[in-house]
Scaffold this motif. Sequence first.
Motif, PDB file in Angstrom:
ATOM      1  N   LEU A 138       5.397  36.954 -19.402  1.00 31.71           N
ATOM      2  CA  LEU A 138       5.598  38.179 -18.644  1.00 31.71           C
ATOM      3  C   LEU A 138       5.680  37.878 -17.148  1.00 31.71           C
ATOM      4  CD1 LEU A 138       3.450  38.819 -21.185  1.00 31.71           C
ATOM      5  CD2 LEU A 138       3.867  41.135 -20.362  1.00 31.71           C
ATOM      6  N   PHE A 139       6.717  38.421 -16.498  1.00 28.76           N
ATOM      7  CA  PHE A 139       6.968  38.204 -15.082  1.00 28.76           C
ATOM      8  C   PHE A 139       6.950  39.550 -14.352  1.00 28.76           C
ATOM      9  CE2 PHE A 139       8.696  34.675 -17.376  1.00 28.76           C
ATOM     10  CZ  PHE A 139       8.433  33.562 -16.591  1.00 28.76           C
ATOM     11  N   HIS A 140       6.071  39.668 -13.385  1.00 29.82           N
ATOM     12  CA  HIS A 140       5.905  40.923 -12.651  1.00 29.82           C
ATOM     13  C   HIS A 140       7.083  41.192 -11.705  1.00 29.82           C
ATOM     14  CE1 HIS A 140       5.000  38.922  -8.787  1.00 29.82           C
ATOM     15  NE2 HIS A 140       4.341  38.021  -9.508  1.00 29.82           N
ATOM     16  N   GLY A 141       7.164  42.431 -11.230  1.00 26.73           N
ATOM     17  CA  GLY A 141       8.145  42.794 -10.220  1.00 26.73           C
ATOM     18  C   GLY A 141       7.539  42.700  -8.831  1.00 26.73           C
ATOM     19  N   GLY A 142       8.265  43.252  -7.850  1.00 23.87           N
ATOM     20  CA  GLY A 142       7.779  43.227  -6.472  1.00 23.87           C
ATOM     21  C   GLY A 142       8.811  42.773  -5.474  1.00 23.87           C
ATOM     22  N   ALA A 143      10.106  42.968  -5.785  1.00 20.85           N
ATOM     23  CA  ALA A 143      11.191  42.658  -4.849  1.00 20.85           C
ATOM     24  C   ALA A 143      11.255  41.189  -4.469  1.00 20.85           C
ATOM     25  CB  ALA A 143      11.070  43.508  -3.581  1.00 20.85           C
ATOM     26  N   TRP A 144      10.760  40.323  -5.337  1.00 19.92           N
ATOM     27  CA  TRP A 144      10.711  38.886  -5.104  1.00 19.92           C
ATOM     28  C   TRP A 144       9.754  38.508  -3.976  1.00 19.92           C
ATOM     29  CZ3 TRP A 144      15.333  41.493  -5.661  1.00 19.92           C
ATOM     30  CH2 TRP A 144      16.064  41.221  -6.834  1.00 19.92           C
ATOM     31  N   ARG A 145       9.114  39.496  -3.352  1.00 20.41           N
ATOM     32  CA  ARG A 145       8.270  39.218  -2.183  1.00 20.41           C
ATOM     33  C   ARG A 145       6.822  39.660  -2.358  1.00 20.41           C
ATOM     34  NH1 ARG A 145      10.723  41.213   3.286  1.00 20.41           N
ATOM     35  NH2 ARG A 145       9.074  39.803   4.004  1.00 20.41           N
ATOM     36  N   LEU A 146       6.526  40.415  -3.393  1.00 15.25           N
ATOM     37  CA  LEU A 146       5.191  40.963  -3.599  1.00 15.25           C
ATOM     38  C   LEU A 146       4.775  40.777  -5.048  1.00 15.25           C
ATOM     39  CD1 LEU A 146       5.890  44.381  -1.856  1.00 15.25           C
ATOM     40  CD2 LEU A 146       4.542  42.537  -0.856  1.00 15.25           C
ATOM     41  N   GLY A 147       3.484  40.954  -5.309  1.00 16.51           N
ATOM     42  CA  GLY A 147       3.034  41.023  -6.686  1.00 16.51           C
ATOM     43  C   GLY A 147       2.228  39.835  -7.145  1.00 16.51           C
ATOM     44  N   GLU A 148       1.692  39.989  -8.356  1.00 18.65           N
ATOM     45  CA  GLU A 148       0.874  38.948  -8.972  1.00 18.65           C
ATOM     46  C   GLU A 148       0.908  39.138 -10.479  1.00 18.65           C
ATOM     47  OE1 GLU A 148      -3.415  41.265  -8.628  1.00 18.65           O
ATOM     48  OE2 GLU A 148      -2.898  39.723  -7.167  1.00 18.65           O
TER      49      GLU A 148
END
Length: 293
Positions: A68-78
């Motif tokens: 599973l890979f989170h989102g976040g505009a390639w700049r945010l998230g964990e």
Amino acid sequence: MKRYILFLLLACIAICARPKDKATKLYSLTRIDAANPDSFIYRRAGKVSLKAYVFRPATGGKHPAILLFHGGAWRLGEAAWTFGRAKEFADKGIVAIAIDYRLANNGLSPIDGVEDACAAFAWVRAQAKTLGIDTKRVAGYGVSAGGHLVAATALIPAVNGKKISDAERPNALLLYSPALNMAPDPYFNGLMKGKGDPAAYSPSAYITRKLPPTLIIQGERDSIVYTKDAIAFRDEAVKAGAKCTLYVYPGVGHLLTRNLKIQYKDFDSDPAYAADAHQREDDFLTALGYMKK
């Protein structure tokens, strides 16, 4: 640029508490805490140690896996942003692995995220015996920007000039509000500036009959990633002879939000649609033999 301001700041399907900030050494397999997933360092990139969080089914033996890979505009998230869904998959008999990847900050770009995603799939297969994983049934689950990473690992021929091997690719794709058509995207082009050709990392540009079975969940009125791109991706995949199913939910936006005016934060996902989408995902995995009815 406007439509991507703080894109997916709160993006997740179910957010759970972050695990203890510990990890085992590379490839070692020591449980941290029974209340938390197993934590492993799957890759070291310079000074960065990238972690994979493994949720196991209650029963032993060999199981399918899903990364599973989170989102976040390639700049945010964990990775913790996907823990809720990962736990649900594990409860249904799949080894579910939430992945951290490098974000496009401090001189990095989405290319680094794609490279990490490839490394994660390869690492999981290398650890198949110990983790109890069937290497021929390793799916990728991506939310928005994470959907781009999953689709890219499946379709683009190379990353940073290095050919992507079969071990680095998923066997099935589950894409939730995914970013798929990158070449004309001004925000993505800005992140890629000077790092590589955006078209070379656009999944839509590489669709062939070799696309693994794919499920796409999309909000009809998404102003972050466009429904027309999801439809075009599905149509091109079907035309090529691949299996690709698209569900478009009417009247909702990004991540099936009912908040159409501000789709980059304050998500108000329609609960009925979200439940239906998760059921569609479960049905998709059941049809592929990843789950039992």
